[in-house]
Design an enzyme around this catalytic site. Structure first.
Site, PDB file in Angstrom:
ATOM      1  N   GLU A 179      15.409  68.173 -43.089  1.00 41.91           N
ATOM      2  CA  GLU A 179      14.941  69.563 -43.709  1.00 41.91           C
ATOM      3  C   GLU A 179      13.452  69.454 -44.574  1.00 41.91           C
ATOM      4  OE1 GLU A 179      18.244  71.105 -45.977  1.00 41.91           O
ATOM      5  OE2 GLU A 179      19.404  71.188 -44.291  1.00 41.91           O
ATOM      6  N   GLU A 294      24.869  69.282 -36.298  1.00 44.59           N
ATOM      7  CA  GLU A 294      25.786  69.706 -37.377  1.00 44.59           C
ATOM      8  C   GLU A 294      26.177  71.145 -36.918  1.00 44.59           C
ATOM      9  OE1 GLU A 294      24.028  69.812 -41.390  1.00 44.59           O
ATOM     10  OE2 GLU A 294      22.886  67.980 -40.808  1.00 44.59           O
TER      11      GLU A 294
END
Ligand code: XIL
Length: 390
Positions: A179, A294
């Site tokens: 991220e 994910e």
């Protein structure tokens, strides 16, 4: 090392270490918007033939299927652990390799949980995946006081060296940086994080180079979220991520793939098949593999009266069929296996308190419609054409 290769080949030639070369690119470029909710509740055919597990169905196509799990349920719930080992070819510790867990003090590492999980994976002939070396979240409390511009590089490289070397030969793939992009937050779209503040934009490159030196065999992945949907913000994010990957590749940084988190929402507007496919194709053209890292489907806005399981299964099927059309997508990991232990119970609970159902197995560990949708997406996927690069 030998064991690791055997496992990989035993999975049905599912992946190679290092970059993969891909052939036979699909042609279908149609645009498909998500149909309205009423239509999505209509019974769709997620019937699958036979009882084969998700990892078996995936491996038949050269795809790796796995899931994240936490130490506690794996150590305390035997049935869960059994189901996990049956369905999954990969185990990803959901929190146990994050700084917060590994670094109780600036001087000490605590590997007790991650070591146990590594052993669990090995015992059950599963691959073990590392998440994550560099992230702005899950930093220990002492971080802010202790880490400064002068010592940040030392902290970062020592952390990566210690952790990656410890699991060299055991962890086949690492989320090196997680991220790092947030559109509009800086010039290159780099997210304002402690790492950016302390080390500048080069922290990303530094992390990959350090990880590669610590385990030259591991697949090194850049992982990010909010890359899936069709809106201006997401489009900018895809663009920023692509530019980051291009920059890293052009500098010869050892990076082997992109992880697309794929935390999806049951009420979201849907995907733009053309845009998403183009993005995947652009990433693949950089000689990078693509992992869905994910996946889960949250449902905060669905009514209990809605056929939630059908809608959620529909999202799994729509997204996975689309993503798996791109041959560079060779891995699908769900963020959990059973609704009993999903992080979404805390992170995105329903207002009415009714338990959420975002994963392939329900809270009783029974296969549900989402399981069928994933299974059928694997059954329908074309076989990967992967060149090994040991
Ligand atoms: C989550 C874990 O599942 C939770 O248990 C924890 O409380 C917070 O983090 N993106 C990521 C993961 O990259 O590390 C996050 O995991 C979920 C979102």
């Amino acid at each position: 090392m030998k064991g690791r290769r055997t496992v990989l080949l035993g999975l049905g030639a599912a992946t190679g270490l290092g970059a993969v070369a891909i052939a036979n690119h699909f042609q279908n470029q149609q645009q498909s918007a998500q149909p309205p909710l009423e239509d999505r509740q209509k019974v769709r055919d997620f019937t699958v033939v036979g009882k084969a597990t998700l990892q078996e169905r995936a491996a038949n196509k050269g795809i790796i299927y796995g899931a994240a799990a936490q130490y506690k349920p794996l150590t305390t719930n035997k049935r869960f652990a059994q189901h996990f080992a049956q369905e999954c070819a990969v185990l990803v510790p959901a929190n146990e390799l994050k700084w917060k867990t590994l670094r109780p003090t600036p001087e000490k590492f605590n590997f007790s949980r991650s070591d146990w999980m590594a052993e669990f994976a090995q015992k059950h002939n599963m691959l073990f995946r590392g998440h994550t070396l560099v992230w702005y979240q899950a930093l220990p409390k002492w971080f802010e006081d202790k880490v400064n511009r002068k010592n940040a590089e030392k902290f970062l490289t020592e952390h990566i060296n210690t952790v990656v070397q410890r699991y060299a030969g055991k962890i086949y793939s690492w989320d090196v940086v997680n991220e790092a992009i947030l559109p509009n937050s800086s010039k290159q779209g780099l997210r304002q994080t402690p790492w950016l503040r302390l080390l500048g934009a080069d922290y990303i490159e530094m992390a990959f180079r350090t990880a590669a030196a610590a385990d030259p065999q591991a697949l090194l992945i850049y992982n990010d979220n909010n890359l899936e949907y069709d809106n201006a913000k997401t489009e900018t994010k895809r663009d920023r991520v692509l530019k980051l990957l291009e920059r890293l590749k052009s500098k010869g940084v050892p990076i082997h793939g992109l992880g697309i988190q794929s935390h999806l929402g049951a009420s979201s507007r849907g995907f733009n098949a053309k845009r998403l496919r183009n993005f995947l194709k652009d990433v693949a053209s950089l000689d990078l593999q693509i992992l869905i890292t994910e996946m889960d489907v949250s449902e905060t806005k669905l009514l209990v009266a809605d056929d939630r399981d059908t809608i959620i299964a529909g999202v799994y099927h729509d997204y996975l069929s689309l993503a798996l059309d791109e041959p560079a997508v060779n891995t699908v990991i769900t963020w959990g296996l059973s609704d009993r232990y999903t992080w979404l119970s805390h992170f995105a609970p329903r207002q009415d308190g009714v338990p959420v159902r975002p994963l392939p197995l329900d809270a009783e560990l029974e296969r549900k419609l989402a399981w069928n949708a994933i299974a059928s997406a694997f059954d329908q996927a074309s076989p990967r054409n992967i060149k090994y690069n040991f």
